[in-house]
Design an enzyme around this catalytic site. Structure first.
Site, PDB file in Angstrom:
ATOM      1  N   ASP A  96       0.794  -1.223   0.000  1.00 39.47           N
ATOM      2  CA  ASP A  96       0.000   0.000   0.000  1.00 39.47           C
ATOM      3  C   ASP A  96       0.828   1.276   0.000  1.00 39.47           C
ATOM      4  O   ASP A  96       0.363   2.316  -0.472  1.00 39.47           O
ATOM      5  CB  ASP A  96      -0.953   0.000   1.197  1.00 39.47           C
ATOM      6  N   TYR A 153       0.306   2.581  -3.846  1.00 45.50           N
ATOM      7  CA  TYR A 153      -0.706   3.648  -3.891  1.00 45.50           C
ATOM      8  C   TYR A 153      -0.256   4.940  -3.206  1.00 45.50           C
ATOM      9  O   TYR A 153      -0.695   6.016  -3.588  1.00 45.50           O
ATOM     10  CB  TYR A 153      -2.002   3.185  -3.227  1.00 45.50           C
ATOM     11  N   GLY A 207       0.327   9.021   1.428  1.00 48.78           N
ATOM     12  CA  GLY A 207       0.021  10.442   1.285  1.00 48.78           C
ATOM     13  C   GLY A 207      -1.050  10.697   0.248  1.00 48.78           C
ATOM     14  O   GLY A 207      -1.973  11.497   0.460  1.00 48.78           O
ATOM     15  N   VAL A 234      -6.949   3.332   1.889  1.00 47.98           N
ATOM     16  CA  VAL A 234      -6.382   2.623   0.739  1.00 47.98           C
ATOM     17  C   VAL A 234      -7.428   1.607   0.272  1.00 47.98           C
ATOM     18  O   VAL A 234      -7.502   0.488   0.755  1.00 47.98           O
ATOM     19  CB  VAL A 234      -5.051   1.939   1.099  1.00 47.98           C
ATOM     20  N   ASN A 271     -10.239  -0.262   0.510  1.00 48.10           N
ATOM     21  CA  ASN A 271     -11.218  -0.694   1.509  1.00 48.10           C
ATOM     22  C   ASN A 271     -10.767  -0.462   2.939  1.00 48.10           C
ATOM     23  O   ASN A 271     -11.592  -0.412   3.854  1.00 48.10           O
ATOM     24  CB  ASN A 271     -11.547  -2.184   1.326  1.00 48.10           C
ATOM     25  N   TYR A 272      -9.478  -0.313   3.167  1.00 51.45           N
ATOM     26  CA  TYR A 272      -8.953  -0.196   4.532  1.00 51.45           C
ATOM     27  C   TYR A 272      -8.621   1.245   4.880  1.00 51.45           C
ATOM     28  O   TYR A 272      -8.179   2.022   4.027  1.00 51.45           O
ATOM     29  CB  TYR A 272      -7.681  -1.033   4.696  1.00 51.45           C
ATOM     30  N   GLU A 273      -8.804   1.575   6.170  1.00 53.76           N
ATOM     31  CA  GLU A 273      -8.303   2.823   6.733  1.00 53.76           C
ATOM     32  C   GLU A 273      -7.116   2.500   7.640  1.00 53.76           C
ATOM     33  O   GLU A 273      -7.185   1.556   8.444  1.00 53.76           O
ATOM     34  CB  GLU A 273      -9.369   3.546   7.565  1.00 53.76           C
ATOM     35  N   HIS A 298      -1.437  -7.841   7.542  1.00 45.88           N
ATOM     36  CA  HIS A 298      -0.996  -6.469   7.301  1.00 45.88           C
ATOM     37  C   HIS A 298       0.388  -6.352   7.920  1.00 45.88           C
ATOM     38  O   HIS A 298       0.520  -6.387   9.147  1.00 45.88           O
ATOM     39  CB  HIS A 298      -1.937  -5.450   7.952  1.00 45.88           C
TER      40      HIS A 298
END
Length: 559
Positions: free
Chosen positions: A220, A224, A227, A301, A303-305, A357
Site C-alpha cells: 500500500d 498507492y 500520502g 487505501v 477498503n482499509y483505513e 498487514h
C-alpha cells in the site's frame, strides 16, 4: 524516465530511463482503471448475464498484482461488487469476476469469470447511520475535551515544541506522515534521538490459494502512497480536543501541486497515571497524571483505513502506532452454503479471506548524534550454571552486539523478552556505567510473512520475513523504502534484503528497519465495518537518562 529538477534554478539536472519498473499508481489512475473496466464490452456482457445492467451500481476496487503480471505492462486488476443504491455497502455483494486493465493502452487485457457460482449475494449490510437497521444507543453522554488556556504545544512552520520535546513534521505522497529531528531537553542539553522515522513500506498478503486471489497482495505504501490516500481530517471524529492541523502538499497525475487540507492533526491526550506511590505506613501518596502528544494521519487505501500515529510521552518514550479499520475485502463462496477454508463467512455466501498487514518502519536513529550508534540484541536468560544459581531463581540480561548488516537480520522472541538497544558507543551513563540508548520494544509478536519461501508474495516483499534489519546509512544511496524505489509489479530486485548483502559494519550512522503487523482472521464482528485494531512498537529510553525525566511533571491543578 526518472527526472531530477533543481528547484532553485528551475532546471532539469538529469533524466535517466528506467526500464521495466512501475512508479506509484496515482489516484487518477485508480479511477481510470474502474472506467476502463466498466466500459469494456466483455465486462458489460458478463455483468448483464448476472442481471447487472446499470453500471453506476457496480464498484470496481483497483488492486496491484503480486503474481502473474508482465512488468512491462502498467496494469491493475479490479474486484467487482454490486450496490442496491448509491451509498450501499458494496462489500456485501461481491461478484467473482476479475478484469485486468492496461492503463497505458486503456483496455481490458484479461477477464476471469468464475463458473457455476450461486447468485450474487444481495442481502444488505450497511453501517451508515441513515441506512443501518440497528437502534442507536441512547446512553452515550457528551465527552468534552477542554483546555481553557489552550494547548501546551506550539507549532512554527513544521517545527513542533511540546514540553521537553522538539521535532519536525513532514508529509509526502508515498510515506505520508514523516517525523524528523526528534530531540529531548535533558537539563541544559537538547539531546537528539531520531533523525527520521516513517512507514517505509507495507504489504497485505491474502491467504486464499484459489484463483485469482493468489495475486492479491498489495504494497500500500509503494503501490498507492499513504500520502496520496490521506484523508482531510475533521474535528470531533478523527481528532478530539484542541487541535492543530497541518496541510499536505501533493502532486497530481499531471505534475501539478495539490494542497490536501488538514492532512495531519496534532493534539494532547490524557493517558491516566504517569507515576504514583503510596507510602502505606503513613498513607501519604504522590501521583502524576500522564499527558501525551499525538501526531496522526489517516489514509484510506481502497477498503482499509490506516491511522498512523506518532506519540510522545513526558518520560521520553515514543510510540509508533497503526490503527486499522474500514471494510473487509470480500468474495463469493464457490458453492452455496460452503464454509470457506481460507476465510470466514460474514454474510450468507460472502467470504472474508484470511490475510495479513505487515508494516516496515524505517528508523534513521541518532541517539546522542548521528555517529557512533550501534544495535545490541538484549535477551533475558536463565542462569543454568548451578554454581552461579544454586537456588534456581537467577536470570540475567545478555546483550549481543549486532556488528554487521547480515548479523543484524533478527526476529522477535517473546520467550527471552527480546528487545533491541540502539546506543551511542562514544558515551557512558554516569549511573549505569553503560552506553546511553533507546530500546526498540516490539509490541507485535505474531507471525510475519506466512506465504512460503519462493512464493510470489515473499519474493516481492522479503522485508516482511524478518522483524529487524540494520543498514549503514550511505549519503549517496537512496535507501528509503524497504521494498525498493519501484516495488509495484516487482520481483524483489531491490530493497533492504539486497542492501544487507554488502554486510557493511553497523556501527556509526545506521538505519533500523522494523517489521511488525497483524494476522487478520476475519470475524463476523468485523462486518459491515471493522472496529479499530492497533499495532505498533515503542522506543523507550534505556540508560539514556540518569534518572526519571518525568520527575519534574507538576501535580494536577485540581489535586
Amino acid at each position: 524516465c526518472e527526472w531530477v529538477v533543481a528547484l532553485q534554478t528551475k532546471k532539469v539536472t538529469s533524466c535517466v530511463m528506467v526500464d521495466n519498473k512501475q512508479p506509484v499508481y496515482t489516484p487518477e489512475e485508480c479511477f481510470l482503471a474502474e472506467d476502463i473496466a466498466k466500459s469494456d464490452e466483455r465486462v458489460k456482457a458478463a455483468l448483464a448475464s448476472l442481471g447487472f445492467r446499470d453500471l453506476t451500481m457496480i464498484a470496481a476496487d483497483p488492486w496491484s498484482m503480486a503474481d502473474d503480471f508482465d512488468p512491462r505492462v502498467r496494469s491493475l486488476m479490479l474486484f467487482l461488487y454490486a450496490r442496491s443504491f448509491e451509498d450501499d455497502n458494496h462489500y456485501a455483494h461481491p461478484i467473482n469476476m476479475l478484469p485486468v486493465v492496461d492503463l497505458i493502452a486503456k483496455k481490458v487485457i484479461e477477464l476471469r469469470v468464475a463458473s457455476n457460482l450461486p447468485p450474487v449475494p444481495l442481502q444488505n449490510a450497511n453501517y451508515m447511520e441513515k441506512f443501518t437497521k440497528v437502534v442507536l444507543r441512547k446512553d452515550v453522554k457528551p465527552l468534552e475535551i477542554v483546555q481553557p488556556q489552550g494547548p501546551s504545544f506550539s507549532v512554527q512552520g513544521n517545527l513542533v515544541s511540546w514540553q521537553k520535546w522538539t521535532f519536525r513534521v513532514g508529509f509526502n505522497y508515498r510515506e505520508g506522515l514523516v517525523i524528523r529531528d526528534v530531540k529531548y531537553q535533558d537539563g541544559d542539553q537538547q539531546r537528539r534521538i531520531l533523525y527520521r522515522g516513517s512507514c517505509s513500506e507495507m504489504i497485505v498478503p491474502y491467504g486464499d490459494p484459489n484463483e485469482p486471489y493468489h495475486r492479491k497482495a498489495a504494497k500500500d505504501v509503494g503501490d498507492y502512497g499513504l500520502g496520496y490516500c490521506a484523508n482531510k481530517l475533521t474535528l470531533g471524529c478523527d481528532c478530539l480536543g484542541n487541535i492543530q492541523y497541518m496541510d499536505g502538499v501533493l502532486i497530481n497525475h499531471g505534475g501539478e501541486p495539490v494542497v490536501l487540507e488538514n492532512a495531519v492533526c496534532i493534539h494532547e491526550e490524557d493517558q491516566g497515571i504517569l507515576w504514583k506511590h503510596l507510602e502505606y505506613r503513613n498513607g501519604k501518596s504522590e501521583t502524576r497524571r500522564s499527558r501525551r502528544l499525538v501526531v496522526q494521519t489517516t489514509s484510506t487505501v481502497v477498503n482499509y483505513e490506516y491511522q498512523m500515529r506518532w506519540i510522545f510521552q513526558q518520560d521520553g518514550t515514543i510510540h509508533a502506532q497503526v490503527g486499522l479499520t474500514g471494510m473487509l475485502s470480500t468474495n463469493q463462496v464457490q458453492n452455496h452454503d460452503e464454509v470457506p477454508e481460507h476465510g470466514t463467512l460474514v454474510l450468507p455466501n460472502v467470504n472474508a479471506q484470511n490475510h495479513q498487514h505487515l508494516f516496515c518502519y524505517r528508523l534513521d536513529m541518532a541517539v546522542d548524534g548521528l555517529e557512533n550508534n550501534m544495535v545490541f540484541e538484549s535477551d533475558v536468560e536463565i542462569v543454568d550454571d548451578v554454581k552461579l544459581n544454586p537456588r534456581g531463581n537467577a536470570f540475567r540480561v545478555v546483550d549481543t552486539p549486532l556488528t554487521s548488516e547480515l548479523a543484524a537480520i533478527r526476529d522477535v522472541n517473546p520467550g527471552v523478552n527480546r528487545v533491541w538497544k540502539i546506543v551511542n558507543t562514544s558515551k557512558v551513563n554516569a549511573v549505569t556505567r553503560t552506553f546511553p540508548g533507546y530500546k526498540l520494544v516490539p509490541a507485535s509478536t505474531g507471525p510475519l510473512m506466512l506465504a512460503k519461501p519462493g512464493s510470489a508474495f515473499r519474493t516481492a516483499a522479503p522485508f516482511a520475513s524478518h522483524s529487524l534489519w540494520v543498514t549503514k546509512f550511505h549519503e549517496d544511496q537512496e535507501e528509503y523504502f524497504a521494498a525498493g524505489k519501484y516495488p509495484s509489479q516487482s520481483k524483489g530486485e531491490d530493497g533492504v534484503h539486497v542492501w544487507t548483502k554488502r554486510d557493511a559494519s553497523t556501527e556509526g550512522d545506521i538505519v533500523c528497519w522494523h517489521t511488525f503487523g497483524v494476522t487478520h482472521i476475519p470475524r463476523p464482528e468485523d462486518f459491515p465495518v471493522m472496529p479499530m485494531e492497533t499495532v505498533g512498537f515503542t522506543l523507550k529510553p534505556f540508560g539514556f537518562f540518569e534518572t526519571n525525566p518525568s520527575n519534574d511533571v507538576p501535580p494536577p491543578a485540581s489535586a
